[in-house]
Design an enzyme around this catalytic site. Structure first.
Site, PDB file in Angstrom:
ATOM      1  N   ASP A  47      -4.971  -9.159  -2.243  1.00 54.50           N
ATOM      2  CA  ASP A  47      -6.172  -9.052  -1.400  1.00 54.50           C
ATOM      3  C   ASP A  47      -6.914 -10.381  -1.297  1.00 54.50           C
ATOM      4  O   ASP A  47      -8.120 -10.453  -1.522  1.00 54.50           O
ATOM      5  CB  ASP A  47      -7.104  -7.961  -1.946  1.00 54.50           C
ATOM      6  CG  ASP A  47      -6.406  -6.613  -2.022  1.00 54.50           C
ATOM      7  OD1 ASP A  47      -5.499  -6.467  -2.859  1.00 54.50           O
ATOM      8  OD2 ASP A  47      -6.753  -5.724  -1.241  1.00 54.50           O
TER       9      ASP A  47
ATOM     10  N   ASP B  59      -2.341  -7.473   1.515  1.00 54.66           N
ATOM     11  CA  ASP B  59      -3.594  -7.895   2.157  1.00 54.66           C
ATOM     12  C   ASP B  59      -3.701  -9.421   2.069  1.00 54.66           C
ATOM     13  O   ASP B  59      -4.295  -9.977   1.149  1.00 54.66           O
ATOM     14  CB  ASP B  59      -4.825  -7.205   1.560  1.00 54.66           C
ATOM     15  CG  ASP B  59      -4.935  -5.750   2.023  1.00 54.66           C
ATOM     16  OD1 ASP B  59      -4.075  -5.318   2.809  1.00 54.66           O
ATOM     17  OD2 ASP B  59      -5.870  -5.072   1.592  1.00 54.66           O
TER      18      ASP B  59
ATOM     19  N   ASN C 246      -2.555  -2.738   3.832  1.00 50.19           N
ATOM     20  CA  ASN C 246      -3.082  -2.149   5.068  1.00 50.19           C
ATOM     21  C   ASN C 246      -3.568  -3.206   6.059  1.00 50.19           C
ATOM     22  O   ASN C 246      -3.512  -2.987   7.268  1.00 50.19           O
ATOM     23  CB  ASN C 246      -4.214  -1.152   4.762  1.00 50.19           C
ATOM     24  CG  ASN C 246      -5.288  -1.722   3.878  1.00 50.19           C
ATOM     25  OD1 ASN C 246      -4.997  -2.293   2.831  1.00 50.19           O
ATOM     26  ND2 ASN C 246      -6.540  -1.592   4.288  1.00 50.19           N
TER      27      ASN C 246
ATOM     28  N   HIS D 204     -14.093   3.194  -4.527  1.00 48.22           N
ATOM     29  CA  HIS D 204     -13.482   2.695  -3.298  1.00 48.22           C
ATOM     30  C   HIS D 204     -11.998   3.037  -3.267  1.00 48.22           C
ATOM     31  O   HIS D 204     -11.285   2.822  -4.237  1.00 48.22           O
ATOM     32  CB  HIS D 204     -13.660   1.179  -3.185  1.00 48.22           C
ATOM     33  CG  HIS D 204     -15.090   0.785  -3.013  1.00 48.22           C
ATOM     34  ND1 HIS D 204     -15.753   0.921  -1.817  1.00 48.22           N
ATOM     35  CD2 HIS D 204     -15.984   0.314  -3.900  1.00 48.22           C
ATOM     36  CE1 HIS D 204     -17.004   0.521  -1.975  1.00 48.22           C
ATOM     37  NE2 HIS D 204     -17.173   0.149  -3.229  1.00 48.22           N
ATOM     38  N   HIS D 205     -11.565   3.576  -2.155  1.00 50.67           N
ATOM     39  CA  HIS D 205     -10.152   3.939  -1.969  1.00 50.67           C
ATOM     40  C   HIS D 205      -9.677   4.956  -3.009  1.00 50.67           C
ATOM     41  O   HIS D 205      -8.493   5.017  -3.321  1.00 50.67           O
ATOM     42  CB  HIS D 205      -9.236   2.708  -2.027  1.00 50.67           C
ATOM     43  CG  HIS D 205      -9.547   1.658  -1.008  1.00 50.67           C
ATOM     44  ND1 HIS D 205      -9.600   1.924   0.340  1.00 50.67           N
ATOM     45  CD2 HIS D 205      -9.803   0.334  -1.141  1.00 50.67           C
ATOM     46  CE1 HIS D 205      -9.887   0.812   0.991  1.00 50.67           C
ATOM     47  NE2 HIS D 205     -10.024  -0.164   0.124  1.00 50.67           N
TER      48      HIS D 205
ATOM     49  N   HIS E  55     -10.857  -3.832  -4.677  1.00 51.16           N
ATOM     50  CA  HIS E  55     -11.295  -5.213  -4.947  1.00 51.16           C
ATOM     51  C   HIS E  55     -12.015  -5.308  -6.279  1.00 51.16           C
ATOM     52  O   HIS E  55     -13.219  -5.551  -6.368  1.00 51.16           O
ATOM     53  CB  HIS E  55     -12.174  -5.720  -3.806  1.00 51.16           C
ATOM     54  CG  HIS E  55     -11.474  -5.658  -2.490  1.00 51.16           C
ATOM     55  ND1 HIS E  55     -12.107  -5.611  -1.296  1.00 51.16           N
ATOM     56  CD2 HIS E  55     -10.144  -5.626  -2.204  1.00 51.16           C
ATOM     57  CE1 HIS E  55     -11.213  -5.557  -0.323  1.00 51.16           C
ATOM     58  NE2 HIS E  55     -10.022  -5.549  -0.845  1.00 51.16           N
TER      59      HIS E  55
HETATM   60 FE   LIG Z   1      -5.966  -3.015   1.068  1.00 47.30          FE
END
Ligand SMILES: [Fe+2]
Ligand SMILES: *[C@@H]1O[C@H](CO)[C@@H](O)[C@H](O)[C@H]1NC(C)=O
Ligand SMILES: *[C@@H]1O[C@H](CO)[C@@H](O)[C@H](O)[C@H]1NC(C)=O
Ligand SMILES: *[C@@H]1O[C@H](CO)[C@@H](O)[C@H](O)[C@H]1NC(C)=O
Length: 464
Positions: A168, A196, A233, A327-328, A357
């Site tokens: 990421d 990412d 993604n 998150h996620h 993250h």
């Molecule tokens: Fe991602």
């Protein structure tokens, strides 16, 4: 997409709350770091900070990856902005500048909405000697650029090798801190990248000039050591509204991987052996249900792993299966349900993911007993299970995922909302030293570290 939803003071409060709960024994999980990172905006660096190299049609965005299944080949990739030629790489072994070899590239270009790419070259060079330094040159006249890399030692069970791990990344000032921190760490010999990459999709019409700037940004590392790629993604770039219907179009044009060498039918999932490691790359954003190409490939892949040759079995995937951030949360669950029994049966050592993250390390746990009637859906300690590591903390423009679930679940050993990178130093068939480096510290400081014991050769319990 991930947005900052809570601010650091709230996190400080929650940390204090957690410590209180912890001290009265209500929480059975691992540790949540008390380290609170300074609040700074994660903004992208301006394009002026990614200047193209000088000279007419100078080769840029140079990056390399493994080019075959065992590490005796390399794929060298670069972009020429104005002309298709020269489309050749010249290379030689250290000390043998009089014996130069040449390989031509496969050259591609693509359009994305109103963007037109430069000429994207991929040259696969083969039959390299093990553990040998090679130099290579691209371009001509006043735009010749020279780089070098070292091939891995021959595959074998006790071959030491050190991987760097990042995910990421994006192209912010924090991304720069992560990459500079990794580059200044002399140990890393190859990067396991967890998906990412550029975050170009944050720009209007997914402005693909941000794919170009990202290629220039990572060159200082990726031109000199292989980056093993996983798709995330932000590689999808699927935007029907502007008639961009082909998922992964910019990513697949720009980042080639040796997928055919592992009998894969897609660059999104494949495997490589490197030194004493067997690395399987999976795609969170491709079908993985029963009978799908990815499922069938992975099923046939596990029996090919010979732990007497490559003791360390490592999986890379973008979306984590075990993560306790809000998150996620649980986005990786459906893939876990499909594949986790195989991971436990085959004693996978480590699973690296990005996407969230934040940094997190799990205990060795599995959750494979459940069926729809029996209610057995709690993760349990399992010495045959992998450790799950989330390293989605490269530092992109979406900022930190600093909202944890409380209480910290028992499967979570350590978690911290900071940016950083990790290193995995494989010593031999039984021991590997793993360390996570926070951006704010010097490389000598490890915010989280542990000796991992190989699940096949030495399945003892580890302690951090
Ligand atoms: Fe991602
Ligand atoms: C693409 O279109 C956008 C929106 O109309 C515009 O701002 C941008 O300058 C265009 N880019 C090119 C390369 O034409
Ligand atoms: C579901 O799990 C229970 C308990 O482990 C087991 O007895 C049962 O046979 C399982 N059902 C199916 C359909 O596999
Ligand atoms: C493997 O490496 C570890 C850590 O360096 C060391 O303690 C151990 O003795 C090594 N094992 C063998 C068989 O050399």
């Amino acid at each position: 997409m991930l947005r900052k939803s809570s601010k650091l003071p709230a996190m400080g409060f929650i940390t204090v709350l957690f410590l209180l709960l912890h001290s009265v024994g209500l929480c059975s999980g691992g540790a949540t770091s008390q380290y609170v990172r300074k609040s700074e905006a994660s903004i992208d660096m301006p394009l002026e900070l990614f200047p193209p190299p000088s000279g007419y049609n100078a080769p840029e965005q140079v990056h390399i990856t493994q080019g075959d299944h065992v590490g005796e080949g390399a794929i060298i990739s670069w972009v020429t902005p104005l002309e298709r030629h020269p489309n050749v790489v010249t290379y030689w072994e250290e000390g043998k500048i009089n014996q130069k070899h040449k390989t031509h590239s496969i050259t591609k270009s693509y359009r994305y909405y109103n963007y037109s790419s430069g000429f994207i070259h991929h040259a696969t060079i083969k039959n390299l000697k093990c553990d040998t330094q090679y130099f290579y040159e691209l371009g001509k006249h006043n735009a010749i650029r020279r780089f070098s890399f070292t091939t891995p030692p021959k595959v074998g069970p006790d071959v030491p090798y050190t991987f760097g791990i990042m995910g990421d990344l994006g192209q912010t000032y924090d991304s720069k801190a992560t990459l500079d921190h990794y580059v200044s760490n002399p140990k890393g010999q190859a990067v396991l990248f967890l998906g990412d990459l550029s975050y170009a999709d944050h720009y209007p019409f997914h402005d693909n000039t941000r794919w170009d700037s990202w290629g220039r940004f990572i060159e200082k590392s990726a031109a000199y050591q292989p980056w093993i790629w996983t798709a995330g993604n932000h590689e999808l770039d699927f935007v029907p509204e502007i008639e961009e219907y082909t998922p992964f179009k910019p990513y697949m044009h720009r980042y080639h991987v040796p997928y055919r060498a592992s009998q894969s039918t897609s660059p999104l999932w494949y495997s490589v052996k490197r030194a004493s490691a067997y690395i399987i790359v999976l795609s969170s954003y491709s079908a993985y249900g029963k009978y799908t190409p990815q499922y069938t490939w992975l099923q046939q892949e596990f029996p090919k792993v010979n732990r007497a040759e490559t003791p360390w079995l490592i999986v890379l995937v973008h979306s984590p299966w075990y993560n306790s951030n809000n998150h996620h949360f649980m986005e990786g669950e459906s893939m876990r349900v499909m594949f986790e029994p195989w991971f436990v049966e085959n004693k996978v050592d480590l699973v690296f993911a990005g996407h969230v993250h934040c940094y997190e390390r799990s205990e060795r746990i599995s959750n494979v007993k459940y069926n729809i009637t029996n209610g057995l859906s709690t993760p349990v300690k399992d010495p045959s299970a992998p450790v799950y590591l989330t390293i989605g903390d490269g530092g992109n423009s979406e900022g930190l995922a600093d909202s944890f679930t409380y209480p910290q679940p028992s499967y979570s050993a350590y978690r911290e909302a900071s940016f950083g990178h990790a290193t995995l130093e494989i010593k031999n068939r039984t021991h590997a030293y793993y360390a996570w480096h926070r951006n704010q510290d010097s490389n000598a400081v490890t915010a989280d570290s542990i000796w991992f014991y190989n699940r096949y050769w030495y399945p003892n319990e580890e302690s951090s």
